[in-house]
Design a protein around this motif. Structure first.
Motif, PDB file in Angstrom:
ATOM      1  N   ARG A 264       1.019  -1.104  -0.085  1.00 56.21           N
ATOM      2  CA  ARG A 264      -0.185  -0.081   0.095  1.00 56.21           C
ATOM      3  C   ARG A 264       1.155   1.349  -0.319  1.00 56.21           C
ATOM      4  N   LEU A 265       2.382   1.451   1.116  1.00 52.65           N
ATOM      5  CA  LEU A 265       3.170   2.148   0.671  1.00 52.65           C
ATOM      6  C   LEU A 265       3.240   2.845  -0.752  1.00 52.65           C
ATOM      7  N   GLU A 266       3.919   1.702  -0.943  1.00 46.85           N
ATOM      8  CA  GLU A 266       4.430   1.327  -2.496  1.00 46.85           C
ATOM      9  C   GLU A 266       3.543   2.095  -3.737  1.00 46.85           C
ATOM     10  N   TYR A 267       2.565   1.503  -3.595  1.00 43.06           N
ATOM     11  CA  TYR A 267       1.698   2.252  -4.390  1.00 43.06           C
ATOM     12  C   TYR A 267       1.005   4.111  -4.478  1.00 43.06           C
ATOM     13  N   PHE A 268       1.257   4.694  -2.682  1.00 45.14           N
ATOM     14  CA  PHE A 268       1.037   5.825  -2.644  1.00 45.14           C
ATOM     15  C   PHE A 268       2.068   7.056  -2.759  1.00 45.14           C
ATOM     16  N   MET A 269       3.380   5.970  -2.922  1.00 52.06           N
ATOM     17  CA  MET A 269       5.083   6.796  -3.003  1.00 52.06           C
ATOM     18  C   MET A 269       5.311   6.784  -4.379  1.00 52.06           C
ATOM     19  N   SER A 270       4.768   5.755  -5.687  1.00 55.64           N
ATOM     20  CA  SER A 270       5.333   6.207  -6.882  1.00 55.64           C
ATOM     21  C   SER A 270       3.891   6.924  -7.534  1.00 55.64           C
ATOM     22  N   ARG A 271       2.167   7.054  -6.861  1.00 50.63           N
ATOM     23  CA  ARG A 271       1.745   8.189  -7.563  1.00 50.63           C
ATOM     24  C   ARG A 271       2.334   9.244  -7.203  1.00 50.63           C
ATOM     25  N   TYR A 272       2.455   9.296  -6.102  1.00 53.78           N
ATOM     26  CA  TYR A 272       3.421  11.172  -5.306  1.00 53.78           C
ATOM     27  C   TYR A 272       3.731  11.231  -6.470  1.00 53.78           C
ATOM     28  N   LYS A 273       5.311  10.707  -6.849  1.00 55.72           N
ATOM     29  CA  LYS A 273       6.634  10.571  -6.972  1.00 55.72           C
ATOM     30  C   LYS A 273       6.211  10.922  -8.998  1.00 55.72           C
ATOM     31  N   SER A 274       5.184  10.286  -9.183  1.00 53.85           N
ATOM     32  CA  SER A 274       4.626  10.795 -10.748  1.00 53.85           C
ATOM     33  C   SER A 274       4.013  12.257 -11.093  1.00 53.85           C
TER      34      SER A 274
END
Length: 173
Positions: free
Chosen positions: A125-135
């Motif tokens: 879940r954290l990886e999903y949000f971090m990836s979205r944030y970086k994009s």
């Protein structure tokens, strides 16, 4: 208190425990009415006064008020009320075990890790949000980690309709 998005309301708490929210056209009208009411120094508690919050915390620590009442006091001090869908009280999500038939309150696995935000409860879940944030960082002026607010009028209405389906007729009219 705010009503809608305007600072023009006054919430009165009755000795029965009920409250009433009075919304005025202007902040000035609200202040005129407020000036006619007894003040905290007259023994009438004000929910946004620091002494009210300290007293609630002391009562909670001593076990004289419940967790629920303490959280209601904190919500009230923060300007939240059951009378305004945009400022409905919020409560922390503490349960983690939704598979057991009965909650074991002595087991630490029953409760979620409160040191982490809801979006970081597991690595995926954290990886999903971090990836979205970086994009978002190159495309947006203000990138954000979580895209929804934890309490919005739509969420509150969804909850209320599910908990009191008989009220659905009022919403349909």
């Amino acid at each position: 208190r705010y009503h809608g998005l305007r600072d023009c309301a006054l919430e009165l708490y009755l000795s029965s425990g009920a409250s009433v929210l009075l919304a005025y056209e202007t902040k000035r009208e609200r202040e005129r009415v407020l000036s006619l009411l007894p003040r905290p120094q007259d023994g009438v508690p004000c929910h946004t006064d620091p002494s009210f919050i300290v007293a609630a915390q002391e009562g909670w620590k001593a076990g004289t008020i419940s967790n629920f009442d303490y959280l209601l006091a904190l919500n009230s001090a923060a300007g939240r009320t059951f009378h305004d869908l945009s400022r409905y009280p919020v409560f922390p999500w503490v349960v983690a075990d939704y598979t057991g038939e009965k909650l074991d309150l002595k087991k630490s696995d029953t409760f979620r890790d409160l040191t982490k935000p809801v979006g970081a409860l597991n690595a995926e879940r954290l990886e999903y949000f971090m990836s979205r944030y970086k994009s978002m960082q190159g495309d947006m002026d203000h990138a954000f980690l979580y895209g929804t607010h934890y309490s919005a009028p739509g969420y509150v209405l969804y909850y209320l309709v599910r908990s009191m389906p008989e009220q659905m007729l009022c919403l349909q009219n």
